[in-house]
Design a protein around this motif. Structure first.
Motif, PDB file in Angstrom:
ATOM      1  N   ASP A  28      84.309  69.672 -98.442  1.00  0.00           N
ATOM      2  CA  ASP A  28      83.688  69.093 -99.644  1.00  0.00           C
ATOM      3  C   ASP A  28      82.167  69.063 -99.562  1.00  0.00           C
ATOM      4  O   ASP A  28      81.521  68.385-100.360  1.00  0.00           O
ATOM      5  CB  ASP A  28      84.213  67.679 -99.871  1.00  0.00           C
ATOM      6  N   SER A  88      74.943  59.269-102.190  1.00  0.00           N
ATOM      7  CA  SER A  88      76.372  59.549-102.102  1.00  0.00           C
ATOM      8  C   SER A  88      77.172  58.424-102.764  1.00  0.00           C
ATOM      9  O   SER A  88      76.767  57.259-102.736  1.00  0.00           O
ATOM     10  CB  SER A  88      76.791  59.694-100.637  1.00  0.00           C
ATOM     11  N   GLY A  91      83.012  58.390-106.420  1.00  0.00           N
ATOM     12  CA  GLY A  91      83.458  59.048-107.632  1.00  0.00           C
ATOM     13  C   GLY A  91      84.805  58.583-108.139  1.00  0.00           C
ATOM     14  O   GLY A  91      85.306  59.102-109.149  1.00  0.00           O
ATOM     15  N   HIS A 150      78.993  66.439-104.160  1.00  0.00           N
ATOM     16  CA  HIS A 150      78.873  65.651-105.386  1.00  0.00           C
ATOM     17  C   HIS A 150      77.493  65.024-105.534  1.00  0.00           C
ATOM     18  O   HIS A 150      77.110  64.625-106.633  1.00  0.00           O
ATOM     19  CB  HIS A 150      79.951  64.554-105.429  1.00  0.00           C
ATOM     20  N   LYS A 318      73.294  63.576-111.927  1.00  0.00           N
ATOM     21  CA  LYS A 318      73.467  64.884-112.572  1.00  0.00           C
ATOM     22  C   LYS A 318      73.069  64.852-114.042  1.00  0.00           C
ATOM     23  O   LYS A 318      72.863  65.901-114.645  1.00  0.00           O
ATOM     24  CB  LYS A 318      74.917  65.357-112.407  1.00  0.00           C
TER      25      LYS A 318
END
Length: 366
Positions: A28, A88, A91, A150, A318
């Motif tokens: 990941d 981090s 999610g 992510h 993002k």
């Protein structure tokens, strides 16, 4: 592979540049070649153990670089992509799913644990000693690092990576606190305590949002003058003038919005007292764990004010990092005027200049 990295080894001690072994990225993760990384106040207080991050550890959490390797379970990234890296988060928890990943229930462990969730670290010495990694999900004071995919945000191929790293933390914190939490309307009044990089980013964001009264409070005359050059309408030297009285006079009764970027208890109190009736203030300045600040609940009860504690600008990286880049490209968010670049081997000078206030936002270039 081998990589050079700046390692924090003890409180109040300069970082040591060492050659370390970097393991293979997990399924990941991405391996990223770091082009530049901002130096943040949080790096300094973790080096000095305000937060108990295990040492030795590679710090750095405002990284920007180029994807070198893509984990087998990662989609949406390719080798050669340019990225800015944010914190981090899991999610999957309620906070992440509701659009507030900076309040992830696992935020502390993921960003201050100094290791992955399986207790491994990405860095080690030649004799096998583990060196802490994944600080803020990245440990970007290294030429190469492995990080959770992510946390990476793709940016255009012509993006200036040597400038953009601080958008992942310091600049995002100030601008996000204003645009995502306080949300001043055009024509409103804002007071910001502290003219460091976070405070200045908040000021630039307030200006971009259309605030027409922007008061900057500090004790350093040169930085107050610089704030005026960047768009502050008023400045207050709190060493010479009572800032609460000054703000109330400037704003005819108190500011609609306020931001404390210092984390200093008396300043936090001044911020709460500078607000207008039903004003909204936010604290983003980090203090040692256990720090308490005076709050006059007797007097302030009838004011109806709101005070928010804000982490990383309550941003969704993002979404928010591209928004800041767009504002920068439109000339409405000139955060580049806050920065100064340093070579990797000058990293301790960058820390010292940041602590002295002679550089608002140092950026280490590799």
């Amino acid at each position: 592979m081998k990589t050079r990295a700046a390692v924090a080894v003890a409180p109040e001690t300069g970082l040591e540049i060492r050659e370390l072994t970097l393991d293979e990225p997990r399924p990941d993760e991405l391996r990223v070649k770091i082009i530049a990384s901002g130096v943040c106040h949080t790096d300094a207080i973790v080096r000095d153990q305000w937060y108990p991050v295990p040492q030795p550890v590679v710090l750095g959490h405002e990284g920007a670089g180029i994807v070198e390797q893509v984990g087998s379970a990662v989609s949406g990234f390719e080798v050669g992509d340019k990225v800015v890296v944010g914190p981090s988060f899991c999610g999957q928890c309620e906070q992440c799913l509701s659009g507030h990943p900076m309040y992830c229930v696992d935020f502390y462990d993921r960003n201050f644990g100094g290791k992955r969730g399986d207790d491994s670290t990405a860095f080690s010495t030649d004799d096998g000693e583990a060196v802490g990694s994944h600080f803020f999900g990245q440990s970007s004071f290294a030429e190469y690092t492995n990080l959770p995919a992510h946390g990476a945000v793709k940016v255009p191929h012509d993006a200036p990576l040597e400038l953009l790293g601080p958008l992942g933390c310091g600049i995002m914190t100030g601008a996000g606190a204003v645009l995502n939490v306080l949300r001043p309307k055009p024509g409103s009044s804002v007071v910001i305590f502290g003219t460091g990089a976070v405070g200045m980013a908040g000021m630039l964001a307030a200006k971009a949002a259309g605030a027409t009264t922007i008061v900057m409070v500090d004790i350093v005359p040169e930085r107050l003058e610089f704030a005026k050059e960047l768009g502050a309408t008023h400045t207050v030297n709190s060493k010479e003038t009572d800032p609460v009285e000054a703000v109330q006079q400037i704003t005819d009764g108190g500011a609609e919005f306020a931001l404390d970027t210092t984390g200093v208890p008396p300043v936090f109190s001044q911020m709460t007292k500078s607000l207008a009736v039903q004003g909204h203030g936010a604290l983003v300045g980090a203090a040692k764990l256990g720090t308490e600040a005076p709050f006059d609940i007797g007097t302030l009860l009838v004011s109806g004010i709101t005070v928010s504690m804000v982490v990383e600008g309550d941003a969704v990286p993002k979404e928010f990092i591209p928004r800041m880049i767009a504002l920068y490209q439109e000339g409405k968010f000139p955060f580049d005027k806050l920065t100064k670049t340093y070579r990797f081997d000058e990293i301790n000078t960058a820390f010292a200049d940041s602590a002295a206030g002679t550089t608002l936002k140092p950026i280490i270039t590799f």
